[in-house]
Design an enzyme around this catalytic site. Sequence first.
Site, PDB file in Angstrom:
ATOM      1  N   LEU A 129       0.832  -1.203   0.000  1.00 21.21           N
ATOM      2  CA  LEU A 129       0.000   0.000   0.000  1.00 21.21           C
ATOM      3  C   LEU A 129       0.866   1.252   0.000  1.00 21.21           C
ATOM      4  O   LEU A 129       0.491   2.283  -0.564  1.00 21.21           O
ATOM      5  CB  LEU A 129      -0.904   0.017   1.239  1.00 21.21           C
ATOM      6  CG  LEU A 129      -2.009  -1.029   1.320  1.00 21.21           C
ATOM      7  CD1 LEU A 129      -2.695  -0.957   2.677  1.00 21.21           C
ATOM      8  CD2 LEU A 129      -3.030  -0.809   0.203  1.00 21.21           C
ATOM      9  N   ALA A 130       2.008   1.179   0.684  1.00 19.92           N
ATOM     10  CA  ALA A 130       2.916   2.320   0.772  1.00 19.92           C
ATOM     11  C   ALA A 130       4.315   1.798   1.053  1.00 19.92           C
ATOM     12  O   ALA A 130       4.486   0.730   1.651  1.00 19.92           O
ATOM     13  CB  ALA A 130       2.475   3.266   1.888  1.00 19.92           C
ATOM     14  N   ALA A 132       8.118   3.396   2.400  1.00 18.47           N
ATOM     15  CA  ALA A 132       8.839   4.547   2.921  1.00 18.47           C
ATOM     16  C   ALA A 132      10.281   4.165   3.249  1.00 18.47           C
ATOM     17  O   ALA A 132      10.728   3.057   2.957  1.00 18.47           O
ATOM     18  CB  ALA A 132       8.129   5.103   4.155  1.00 18.47           C
ATOM     19  N   SER A 133      10.995   5.102   3.874  1.00 18.63           N
ATOM     20  CA  SER A 133      12.422   4.908   4.124  1.00 18.63           C
ATOM     21  C   SER A 133      12.712   3.695   4.983  1.00 18.63           C
ATOM     22  O   SER A 133      13.620   2.921   4.700  1.00 18.63           O
ATOM     23  CB  SER A 133      12.990   6.152   4.819  1.00 18.63           C
ATOM     24  OG  SER A 133      12.753   7.299   4.066  1.00 18.63           O
ATOM     25  N   ALA A 135      10.201   1.363   6.360  1.00 18.77           N
ATOM     26  CA  ALA A 135       9.316   0.190   6.285  1.00 18.77           C
ATOM     27  C   ALA A 135       8.350   0.341   5.119  1.00 18.77           C
ATOM     28  O   ALA A 135       8.255   1.406   4.500  1.00 18.77           O
ATOM     29  CB  ALA A 135       8.541   0.047   7.597  1.00 18.77           C
ATOM     30  N   GLN A 136       7.636  -0.733   4.828  1.00 16.38           N
ATOM     31  CA  GLN A 136       6.547  -0.661   3.872  1.00 16.38           C
ATOM     32  C   GLN A 136       5.331  -1.391   4.432  1.00 16.38           C
ATOM     33  O   GLN A 136       5.441  -2.188   5.369  1.00 16.38           O
ATOM     34  CB  GLN A 136       6.945  -1.190   2.503  1.00 16.38           C
ATOM     35  CG  GLN A 136       7.144  -2.667   2.354  1.00 16.38           C
ATOM     36  CD  GLN A 136       7.617  -3.013   0.926  1.00 16.38           C
ATOM     37  OE1 GLN A 136       8.300  -2.234   0.246  1.00 16.38           O
ATOM     38  NE2 GLN A 136       7.263  -4.206   0.471  1.00 16.38           N
ATOM     39  N   VAL A 137       4.180  -1.109   3.838  1.00 15.17           N
ATOM     40  CA  VAL A 137       2.906  -1.566   4.394  1.00 15.17           C
ATOM     41  C   VAL A 137       2.152  -2.402   3.363  1.00 15.17           C
ATOM     42  O   VAL A 137       2.063  -2.023   2.187  1.00 15.17           O
ATOM     43  CB  VAL A 137       2.042  -0.359   4.830  1.00 15.17           C
ATOM     44  CG1 VAL A 137       0.697  -0.831   5.358  1.00 15.17           C
ATOM     45  CG2 VAL A 137       2.767   0.466   5.885  1.00 15.17           C
ATOM     46  N   LYS A 151       2.789  -3.739   8.677  1.00 13.37           N
ATOM     47  CA  LYS A 151       3.958  -2.894   8.460  1.00 13.37           C
ATOM     48  C   LYS A 151       5.205  -3.717   8.754  1.00 13.37           C
ATOM     49  O   LYS A 151       5.321  -4.321   9.822  1.00 13.37           O
ATOM     50  CB  LYS A 151       3.902  -1.664   9.367  1.00 13.37           C
ATOM     51  CG  LYS A 151       5.010  -0.652   9.137  1.00 13.37           C
ATOM     52  CD  LYS A 151       4.761   0.606   9.968  1.00 13.37           C
ATOM     53  CE  LYS A 151       5.791   1.682   9.693  1.00 13.37           C
ATOM     54  NZ  LYS A 151       5.522   2.908  10.461  1.00 13.37           N
ATOM     55  N   ASP A 286       4.141  13.469  14.348  1.00 19.05           N
ATOM     56  CA  ASP A 286       4.358  13.324  12.908  1.00 19.05           C
ATOM     57  C   ASP A 286       3.021  13.473  12.180  1.00 19.05           C
ATOM     58  O   ASP A 286       2.676  12.678  11.309  1.00 19.05           O
ATOM     59  CB  ASP A 286       4.991  11.957  12.612  1.00 19.05           C
ATOM     60  CG  ASP A 286       5.660  11.911  11.244  1.00 19.05           C
ATOM     61  OD1 ASP A 286       5.911  12.986  10.667  1.00 19.05           O
ATOM     62  OD2 ASP A 286       5.927  10.805  10.749  1.00 19.05           O
TER      63      ASP A 286
END
Length: 529
Positions: A129-130, A132-133, A135-137, A151, A286
């Site tokens: 789904l996403a 990032a630096s 981790a990913q989901v 995650k 955040d």
Amino acid sequence: MNLTAFLRLFRILLVFTRYRLDQILAPLPLPWYMRLLLIGPWKLYPAPRDLSRGARLRLAFENLGPVFIKFGQILSTRRDLLPDDIATELAFLQDKVPPFAPAEARQRIEEQLGVSIAEAFAEFSDEPLASASVAQVHSARLHDGSEVVVKVVRPGIEDVIHQDIQWLYLAARTLEKVSREGRRLRPVEVVRDYEQTIFDELDLYREAANASLLKRNFQDSPVLYVPKIYWDWCRHKVLVMERISGVPVTDIQALRAQGTDMKKLAERGVEVFFAQVFRDSFFHADMHPGNIFVAHGSPDEPQYIAIDFGIVGSLTPEDQTYLARNLMAFFKRDYRRVAQLHIDSGWVPPETRVNEFEAAIRSVCEPIFERPLKDISFGQLLLRLFQTARRFNMEVQPQLVLLQKTLLNIEGLGRQLYPELDLWRTGKPYLERWMRERAGPRHQWQNLRQHMERIPPLLQTTHRALDNIAQWEHHPRTHRKDALALRLLGAALIALGAGTLGADPNTWIQTQPIYWLSLAAGVWLVLRR
């Protein structure tokens, strides 16, 4: 230095050259030998046209990958240290990197959970789904039918982070050694804060605990929903959380289409912020738009949904009190009170001259208050305060930097949703109510009870200390040698207790049991034979 580290350094230097970052260092007062280094092969490359220095630094970080992207994002929050143009540009860094292979994700999840994907999940989507630096989901469904997101931390990211942080430390220490202006920027401190933040983000148990506490603080709240954590499937490198369904807060068109009360939505964002900071002393640090959604349904009573709890902040009771009083004093334009509060709180050195500090604050803040209250930025106000106080050797605490960053995010989001949002009018009643409750007898009684609970162990410690003193008195050599020192200690304890007579009443009420014991012990040491 191993080959991998050398190749990484070579890659960093190539990017440094490509974006002519030497031009950012050139204005600094560097020693002659550092200026010789700036006359290097990068001079042969033309500077990128139509790109500001901030844009070049941002692009360099994006080219250097996940660790530098995250570093740039955190660096962008240090507006008390960086020029505004660089900090603003770094805030646009996108934490979107190419996903790692589904097979790697499956392998890491199975290693962490100790069971196969099929045993853990009824369904698991290989398409992330996403990404990032850190981790990913992935989306998934548990065997009980619960829709969840999984995650997972990037494989091998720990080694990359360790390696890049060493180069960041080297650059920071070099900058501190060769430039007085570099020392003012405190680069080693910035890198150290970043190191702690990014390694905290690598531990998904910590993020799960943050989410769990925030959910408990807003249990059944109509203004904020926090997804459920599935603890049975959480590990240090894997987090399983309820999958939410909502409208991205930046999708203004979709929010208006479902009839959302935009004014109430913006005001509820302010309410969430003040509740987290002053009621709970635990805030989501955040809260950029990518981590905030609005629940479907009930457009007249809109509810926020928050995700991604890797970065949180908290304030001590003392920080809460002084922050609240500062904000109240600011909007009354009582700059002397603001200056005195900073000194009393220990945020600036005690030898700071109040008149000079007051004049500096007035010169910075008075132009801000010439505008209508609804146009005044709380976040910018705190930023200007930190920048002014820095000149008086103020040590800006990490939690205050996180708070200022969060406030800027909330404020910007609120005015994007409802441009006429008056942050002060919305937040002032909450702040005043909180201060009344803090000064009220119920809260003071609770404080007194907490301190009374500390008295028995303190008495035991005092009793043991007095027994030791009594034993020393039986030794003639020790008696003469220590008599004067013990009386001086007693005088110091008396002064400590007596010094509270002029202290802040709230502080004195909270700590008086300790000071009574100080007085009693001091008198005993001075008058004893």
